[in-house]
Design a protein around this motif. Structure first.
Motif, short mmCIF file in Angstrom:
data_model
loop_
_atom_site.label_atom_id
_atom_site.label_comp_id
_atom_site.label_asym_id
_atom_site.label_seq_id
_atom_site.Cartn_x
_atom_site.Cartn_y
_atom_site.Cartn_z
N ASN A 387 0.58 -1.36 0.07
CA ASN A 387 0.02 -0.06 -0.11
C ASN A 387 0.76 1.33 0.07
OD1 ASN A 387 -2.44 -1.34 -0.04
ND2 ASN A 387 -2.75 -1.03 2.12
N ALA A 388 1.87 1.38 0.85
CA ALA A 388 2.92 2.25 0.86
C ALA A 388 3.27 2.70 -0.46
CB ALA A 388 3.93 2.10 2.08
N ALA A 391 1.23 4.16 -2.83
CA ALA A 391 0.74 5.51 -2.65
C ALA A 391 1.86 6.38 -2.89
CB ALA A 391 0.55 5.56 -1.10
N ASP A 416 5.32 6.33 4.97
CA ASP A 416 5.35 6.66 3.72
C ASP A 416 5.24 8.29 3.41
OD1 ASP A 416 2.75 7.40 2.60
OD2 ASP A 416 2.24 5.09 2.96
N ILE A 419 0.64 9.94 -0.92
CA ILE A 419 -0.44 10.87 -1.37
C ILE A 419 -1.33 11.17 0.06
CG2 ILE A 419 -0.89 10.60 -3.83
CD1 ILE A 419 -2.93 8.38 -3.05
N GLY A 420 -1.33 10.31 1.02
CA GLY A 420 -1.96 10.41 2.22
C GLY A 420 -3.31 9.93 2.16
N ILE A 421 -4.38 10.15 3.28
CA ILE A 421 -5.70 9.43 3.13
C ILE A 421 -6.43 10.71 3.79
CG2 ILE A 421 -6.95 7.64 4.48
CD1 ILE A 421 -4.40 6.34 4.82
N PHE A 434 -13.20 -1.78 0.83
CA PHE A 434 -13.01 -0.66 0.60
C PHE A 434 -11.80 -0.10 -0.21
CE2 PHE A 434 -10.86 3.72 1.56
CZ PHE A 434 -12.00 4.61 1.20
N LYS A 437 -8.63 2.24 -5.49
CA LYS A 437 -7.78 1.85 -6.63
C LYS A 437 -8.65 0.97 -7.69
CE LYS A 437 -3.93 1.15 -3.50
NZ LYS A 437 -3.39 0.29 -2.53
N GLY A 440 -7.80 -2.28 -7.27
CA GLY A 440 -7.62 -2.93 -5.75
C GLY A 440 -9.11 -3.68 -5.27
N THR A 441 -8.74 -4.71 -4.57
CA THR A 441 -9.69 -5.55 -3.92
C THR A 441 -10.37 -4.93 -2.28
OG1 THR A 441 -8.20 -6.45 -2.36
CG2 THR A 441 -8.61 -7.51 -4.58
N LEU A 443 -9.36 -5.49 0.36
CA LEU A 443 -9.35 -6.60 1.45
C LEU A 443 -7.67 -6.39 2.20
CD1 LEU A 443 -11.10 -9.13 -0.42
CD2 LEU A 443 -11.98 -8.12 1.86
N GLY A 444 -7.04 -5.55 1.43
CA GLY A 444 -5.64 -5.84 2.14
C GLY A 444 -5.60 -5.48 3.46
N LEU A 445 -5.84 -4.19 3.98
CA LEU A 445 -6.11 -3.65 5.27
C LEU A 445 -6.95 -4.39 6.22
CD1 LEU A 445 -5.63 0.21 4.72
CD2 LEU A 445 -3.99 -1.61 5.48
N THR A 446 -8.08 -4.71 5.72
CA THR A 446 -8.90 -5.89 6.46
C THR A 446 -8.22 -6.98 6.94
OG1 THR A 446 -10.71 -5.09 4.75
CG2 THR A 446 -11.26 -6.77 6.38
#
Ligand code: ADP
Ligand code: MG
Length: 478
Positions: A387-388, A391, A416, A419-421, A434, A437, A440-441, A443-446
């Motif tokens: 993710n980092a 971004a 990192d 771009i920030g959130i 969520f 991208k 994107g799926t 599901l990574g952070l989940t």
């Protein structure tokens, strides 16, 4: 029965003076005083050390010694008692010297009558008692101030800080001199909160049980529960007592996350069950249909392909969702925290190189063991690294990884300069699906959060648009 008389010690080498003083006192106040006599410096000092008298009458001339020597002896043994110095002749210099050495009063022999002597004694004893009470109270309140677990901050009418207790200095990580140059509003993390605080104080003259966030000198957050009130109406001074609730809040948040996970996990299982069954039927039917009608019109074949593809996708998503949210079985073993991070990092080496990302690693020196499922942790960390990387702008990105050990916990920070959130996305970041991208799926952070929570850890995020993002993982030491 307790003796109600005041015990007085007179140190004087002239016995006649003792008789005189004693009879003057007994005339004015019969039976109220019991006067004991010591004729020499030595016997006087020995009697003083018993600390049994309410007041001491000390002759200035005592053979080789003076009354000042007696006064110094009081200081030497740390005994505070009222002492009246007596002398034969009025001498301003002696009077002054005696006062500096700690005498309560100074009387000239032969010039004082009984009532004056009795009054001087009575007032001296009373004043001493008052001073003792004040000193005792001061000690008591100073003890509360010094030993309090809450931050105690005093401020003047302009809210400039005028005093802080030791715990406030420790928690805010400032030296006292620095804090005394600051204003109450400088303690807040956010300006809006500082303004709200000042507004409340101005309008209500007090603040009760309100939560704020202070900022330490190192820029760390300190969640506090504040009670503030005016201390002195005339001077406009303020007392601000703040309880550090940082740990309490973090535990609450951890609990919320855990609860949320139990719920999402359950929902996911229900959906999986309910959606997957009909899906399987569709897939079976479509497969059958294709087999049975190989010569179907080209269009029909196209539609069937679409149906098949989408059903497969739904099936896939459901499987992934289920995996990323379920309570997992962990295969735990002890592992050095730095090694764990480093190993996961080596898995993303290619990606880092490909994107020209600079890596800055700052590991703690000590070896700290964690109890982890290495494979799962690799996934959790890798998701964050990827993710980092995604971004950050290629060739400009800097990925900072650090580890630290504090209070039985290991802190892993992944920062990192991407771009920030946006603030509004932070709450949904860990939700399944969520993503912003295109491929994107979501599901990574989940999945990462699920893995960390299953390891009894926590993961939090701080981010600033255009500046970067910091993910912090806290894990319990094995
Ligand atoms: P995905 O990577 O598939 O989108 P994730 O769950 O890994 O799903 O991440 C969800 C979203 O969170 C990402 O789409 C991105 O918008 C945001 N995000 C995650 N990590 C970062 C980061 N380091 N910097 C900026 N945004 C991030
Ligand atoms: Mg991702």
């Amino acid at each position: 029965m307790k003796d109600a008389k005041q015990h007085i010690l007179m140190i004087d080498d002239d016995e006649d003076d003792f008789f005189l003083v004693n009879s003057l006192l007994q005339d004015v106040a019969p039976n109220q005083y019991h006067v004991e006599w010591c004729p020499t410096y030595e016997t006087g000092v020995a009697a003083i050390e018993r600390k049994q008298h309410a007041l001491y009458l000390v002759d200035y001339r005592l053979g080789r010694h003076t009354g000042l020597d007696i006064l110094r002896h009081f200081q030497h043994i740390g005994y505070e008692a009222p002492v009246i110095v007596l002398t034969g002749k009025g001498d301003y210099a002696i009077d002054n010297e005696a006062m500096m050495a700690g005498a309560t009063d100074y009387l000239v022999k032969g010039e004082i009558g009984g009532p004056d002597l009795e009054r001087a004694i009575r007032y001296s004893i009373m004043e001493h008692k008052h001073l003792q009470t004040i000193a005792e109270n001061e000690r008591k309140y100073f003890g509360i101030f010094e030993k309090s677990h809450d931050l105690i901050i005093l401020a003047d009418c302009n809210k400039n800080i005028i005093e802080v207790n030791p715990i406030a200095r420790k928690k805010l990580q400032y030296p006292r001199e620095e804090l005394l140059k600051m204003n109450l509003k400088d303690l807040f993390m956010m300006e809006a909160e500082a303004l709200q605080f000042l507004l409340d104080i101005c309008e209500e003259n007090a603040i009760t049980q309100k939560e704020f966030t202070f900022k330490t000198q190192n820029g760390q957050k300190l969640d506090v529960l504040v009670n503030a009130s005016k201390l002195d109406e005339k001077l406009g001074t303020f007392l601000c007592v703040a309880e550090d609730i940082t740990d309490k809040k973090r535990e609450e948040l951890e609990k919320q996350h855990q609860e949320k996970f139990v719920i999402t996990g359950r929902i996911a299982r229900v959906i999986a069950h309910e959606v997957r069954n009909p899906l399987t039927n569709i897939l079976l039917a479509v497969g059958q249909f294709k087999q049975d009608m190989p010569t179907a019109q080209e269009d029909a074949q196209l539609y069937l392909d679409i149906i098949e593809r989408n059903c497969t996708r739904i099936n896939h998503l459901v499987t992934e969702m289920l995996q990323s949210t379920r309570m997992m079985e962990l295969h735990l073993h002890e592992m050095d925290a730095n090694e764990m991070v480093h190993k996961a990092l080596s898995l993303s080496e290619d990606r880092l190189q490909l994107n020209g990302i600079r890596l800055k690693e700052d590991y703690m020196e000590e070896e700290v063991k964690l109890l982890v499922d290495e494979e799962k942790m690799n996934i959790a960390l890798l998701n964050l690294f990827i993710n980092a990387i995604e971004a950050m702008t290629p060739d400009e990105g800097v990925l900072r990884i650090s580890t630290a050990h504090e209070n039985g916990k290991v802190y892993i920070r992944i920062a990192d300069n991407g771009i920030g959130i946006p603030e509004e996305n932070k709450a949904r970041l860990f939700d399944p699906f969520f993503t912003n991208k295109t491929k994107g799926t979501g599901l990574g952070l989940t999945s990462t959060q699920n893995i960390i929570l299953n390891h009894k850890g926590t993961i939090t995020v701080e981010s600033k648009i255009g500046e970067g993002t910091l993910f912090s993982i806290i894990l319990p030491v094995a």
